[in-house]
Each structure stands twice: as structure tokens, then as C-alpha cells.
Design a protein around this motif. Structure first.
Motif, short mmCIF file in Angstrom:
data_model
loop_
_atom_site.label_atom_id
_atom_site.label_comp_id
_atom_site.label_asym_id
_atom_site.label_seq_id
_atom_site.Cartn_x
_atom_site.Cartn_y
_atom_site.Cartn_z
N THR A 149 -0.19 -1.40 12.61
CA THR A 149 0.98 -1.90 11.87
C THR A 149 2.21 -1.75 12.73
O THR A 149 2.41 -0.71 13.37
CB THR A 149 1.17 -1.10 10.57
OG1 THR A 149 0.08 -1.36 9.68
CG2 THR A 149 2.47 -1.48 9.88
N ALA A 165 6.24 -1.57 12.48
CA ALA A 165 7.36 -1.36 11.56
C ALA A 165 8.64 -1.74 12.31
O ALA A 165 9.16 -0.94 13.09
CB ALA A 165 7.41 0.09 11.09
N GLY A 222 12.94 -0.94 9.68
CA GLY A 222 13.23 0.17 8.77
C GLY A 222 14.61 0.05 8.16
O GLY A 222 15.25 -1.01 8.18
N HIS A 239 5.18 -4.34 8.85
CA HIS A 239 5.85 -3.60 7.77
C HIS A 239 7.34 -3.95 7.84
O HIS A 239 8.00 -3.71 8.86
CB HIS A 239 5.64 -2.10 7.93
CG HIS A 239 6.43 -1.28 6.96
ND1 HIS A 239 6.31 -1.44 5.60
CD2 HIS A 239 7.37 -0.32 7.16
CE1 HIS A 239 7.14 -0.60 5.00
NE2 HIS A 239 7.78 0.08 5.91
N THR A 279 8.36 -3.42 2.16
CA THR A 279 8.72 -2.11 1.63
C THR A 279 9.23 -2.22 0.20
O THR A 279 9.80 -3.23 -0.20
CB THR A 279 9.82 -1.46 2.49
OG1 THR A 279 10.09 -0.14 2.00
CG2 THR A 279 11.11 -2.26 2.44
N THR A 327 4.52 -1.30 0.24
CA THR A 327 4.51 0.16 0.19
C THR A 327 4.81 0.66 -1.22
O THR A 327 5.55 0.03 -1.98
CB THR A 327 5.53 0.77 1.16
OG1 THR A 327 6.85 0.36 0.79
CG2 THR A 327 5.24 0.36 2.59
N ARG A 330 0.35 3.11 13.52
CA ARG A 330 1.60 2.39 13.30
C ARG A 330 2.57 2.71 14.43
O ARG A 330 2.59 3.82 14.96
CB ARG A 330 2.19 2.78 11.95
CG ARG A 330 3.56 2.17 11.66
CD ARG A 330 4.02 2.46 10.26
NE ARG A 330 5.40 2.94 10.24
CZ ARG A 330 6.16 3.04 9.17
NH1 ARG A 330 5.67 2.70 7.98
NH2 ARG A 330 7.39 3.50 9.24
N GLU A 350 11.34 1.12 13.71
CA GLU A 350 11.65 1.96 12.55
C GLU A 350 11.37 3.42 12.86
O GLU A 350 12.07 4.32 12.38
CB GLU A 350 10.83 1.53 11.33
CG GLU A 350 11.05 2.46 10.12
CD GLU A 350 10.37 1.99 8.86
OE1 GLU A 350 10.38 2.77 7.87
OE2 GLU A 350 9.85 0.86 8.82
#
Length: 290
Positions: A7, A9, A12, A46, A82, A124, A240, A244
Motif C-alpha cells: 500500500t 500512503a 496523509g 491509501h 481514509t 479505513t 505500506r 504519509e
């Protein structure tokens, strides 16, 4: 050996433009970061969204533009949105029961508005209630039930973000109550102050608490991003990486992009004898339709 799902990210809501001047913030930048990361080896993106100045956003129009850009580009990367924003309470110094600036605590359905509208593959579901900086992150079980039902109706698989052992015990209870469907998907978060620490022992302990047949991934933040990625792989989990979680490619080098972080993560997994899953393979591993 089952292939490993990576994943990415990409932005964030805590990393700042001061920490990384090329942090993706606009919908176009975030979508491009997801697409280029897929080409580098990521199977899941993500996604948080931002205002153009870098401030965290919860706007449906921002999520919608990001998702549309990814899908319109023909990307196969699994979309993981998210639902963390909207759970933060900052107590006023003069009257702690009154919210101070910085509080975002809102109705749980507001936190899943974009899930209902966009129906991502994954979203999430944060199970933590904990202190974070000068705020408390609050996720009451009743709010989690409301959010989980909205996710179920949208056809989106919850990724259960757990920050400490009590979060996993709460997940067991929600599974037993039928609030969550089995088998669950967990993301073990390490390195957040007052939560799981970035150690081998802690990650192994967290893994030992997971329900039978659970799929899981884990990550660390900051300088422990790479050691904990390797640790997750060694313990049999998915992994991950992304801006982020950390902004450095190595001790002295700012990562030029999310894709560069994914490329390094891919090398680590490959060097340890693993192989990354494609988005199509990740979909099969996680039991996702479509």
C-alpha cells in the motif's frame, strides 16, 4: 509464499509542505502520485485529501476528483479512502469540555460521506481512542458501528487501523457482534506516540492478537519506516510505505516522490525473497469483487 501487497500512503494529513515541498496536495497531484506508485509496484493507494495550501480536507469534491482522475487514467490500483478525519477533540484550557481550535469531532456519517458516494474498494476504520499531540482522537464503539454499516452498504472493505492492543480487542468484540464481517483486514500502526512502538517484539505481539484468518499489514513512521516494513514482511504480513509515513529515501536524502519510496520498498521485499502482488492479485488475496 503468498505475494505481498504493498500500500502506498501518498499524503496523509500530518506531513507538511515544510517537511516535504513536493508533498501531493491538489487532487491532480494526489492522483498522479497514486498512478506513478502503481507503476512502481503499489497495489493499493491509501488516500487522504488536502486543500491546495496543504491543509487537511474532508471535502467530498476533493475525494471525488482524485478518484475520478485515477479511474479515468485507466489505473487498476485499489482505492483505499481514509475515514480518519473528523475524530479529533482538542479541549479548551479554560473549560476542557469545550472544543478548542483544532477540534474536528463530527457525526460519524459525515466521516463516511465520501465512502457512501464513491464506493471505494477499501476504506479505513480507525479503532483507536488515544492522545495525539494536543488532541484526543475519539472513536466511540457506537460511532464505529454507524460507520461500519455505511461501509457495508457501500460495498467497501474496512481496513481496521489499530494503534494499540486494546484496539485489537475491540475489533474482536465488533466481529463477535456482527458489526464487522470476517475475515477482517488489519493495518497495524507502529511509531505513534502512546501507541504500539516500532520494535520486533511489539509487532509480533500485535500479530499474535489478530483473529484467525485475518489479513494484515503493518508499517512504521519516520526513520523506522523501512525496518518495520521489513519486519512486517518477515512476520508474514503485507506492507505500506509513502509520504504519509516518512519523507526520507535514506538518512540524508529527501524522497523525490512516493514512487521512489515504493521502488525502495519493492527492493527490500525482493531482497528478502518476496514478490509484490499486482492490483489484480491483491484483489484476489483480499477477496474483493470486481
Amino acid at each position: 509464499m503468498t505475494k505481498t501487497i504493498l500500500t502506498v500512503a501518498v499524503t496523509g494529513n500530518q506531513t507538511t509542505l515544510a517537511q516535504h515541498p513536493r508533498l501531493p496536495c491538489t487532487p491532480e497531484e494526489i492522483a498522479e502520485a497514486c498512478i506513478s506508485s502503481e507503476k512502481a509496484g503499489a497495489a493499493i493507494a491509501h488516500i487522504h485529501v488536502r486543500y491546495p495550501d496543504g491543509a487537511p480536507s474532508m471535502e467530498l469534491e476533493h475525494y471525488s476528483e482524485v478518484v475520478d482522475r485515477i479511474r479515468d487514467a485507466g489505473s487498476q490500483i485499489l482505492i483505499n479512502l481514509t475515514t480518519g478525519p473528523g475524530g479529533r477533540f482538542t479541549p479548551s484550557k479554560d473549560d476542557p469540555k469545550v472544543a478548542a481550535p483544532g477540534s474536528t469531532l463530527t457525526h460519524p456519517m459525515r466521516r463516511v460521506e465520501h465512502i457512501v458516494a464513491l464506493k471505494p474498494d477499501i476504506c479505513t476504520l480507525d479503532l483507536n481512542t488515544m492522545w495525539s499531540g494536543n488532541s484526543a482522537v475519539i472513536n466511540p464503539p457506537e460511532s464505529l458501528k454507524v460507520m461500519a454499516e455505511a461501509m457495508r452498504e457501500a460495498g467497501s472493505k474496512p481496513e481496521l487501523e489499530v494503534f494499540d492492543s486494546g484496539d485489537i480487542h475491540l475489533a474482536h468484540a465488533l466481529l463477535e457482534q456482527g458489526v464487522l464481517d470476517a475475515p477482517p483486514l488489519f493495518q497495524i500502526v507502529t511509531g505513534i506516540r502512546y501507541g504500539f512502538s516500532c520494535t520486533t517484539q511489539t509487532m509480533a505481539y500485535a500479530r499474535s492478537l489478530l483473529p484467525d484468518r485475518a489479513q494484515w499489514a503493518a508499517f512504521g513512521v519516520g526513520r523506522m519506516m523501512y525496518p518495520m516494513l521489513a519486519q512486517a514482511f518477515i512476520l508474514g504480513g503485507h506492507v505500506r510505505i509513502g509520504l504519509e509515513d516518512g519523507v526520507k529515501l535514506d538518512r540524508d536524502t529527501l524522497a523525490p516522490s512516493n514512487a521512489a519510496l515504493v521502488e525502495k520498498a519493492k527492493r527490500i521485499v525482493n531482497d528478502l525473497g518476496g514478490e509484490l502482488a499486482s492490483p489484480k492479485e491483491a484483489r484476489t488475496i483480499l477477496g474483493l469483487g470486481g
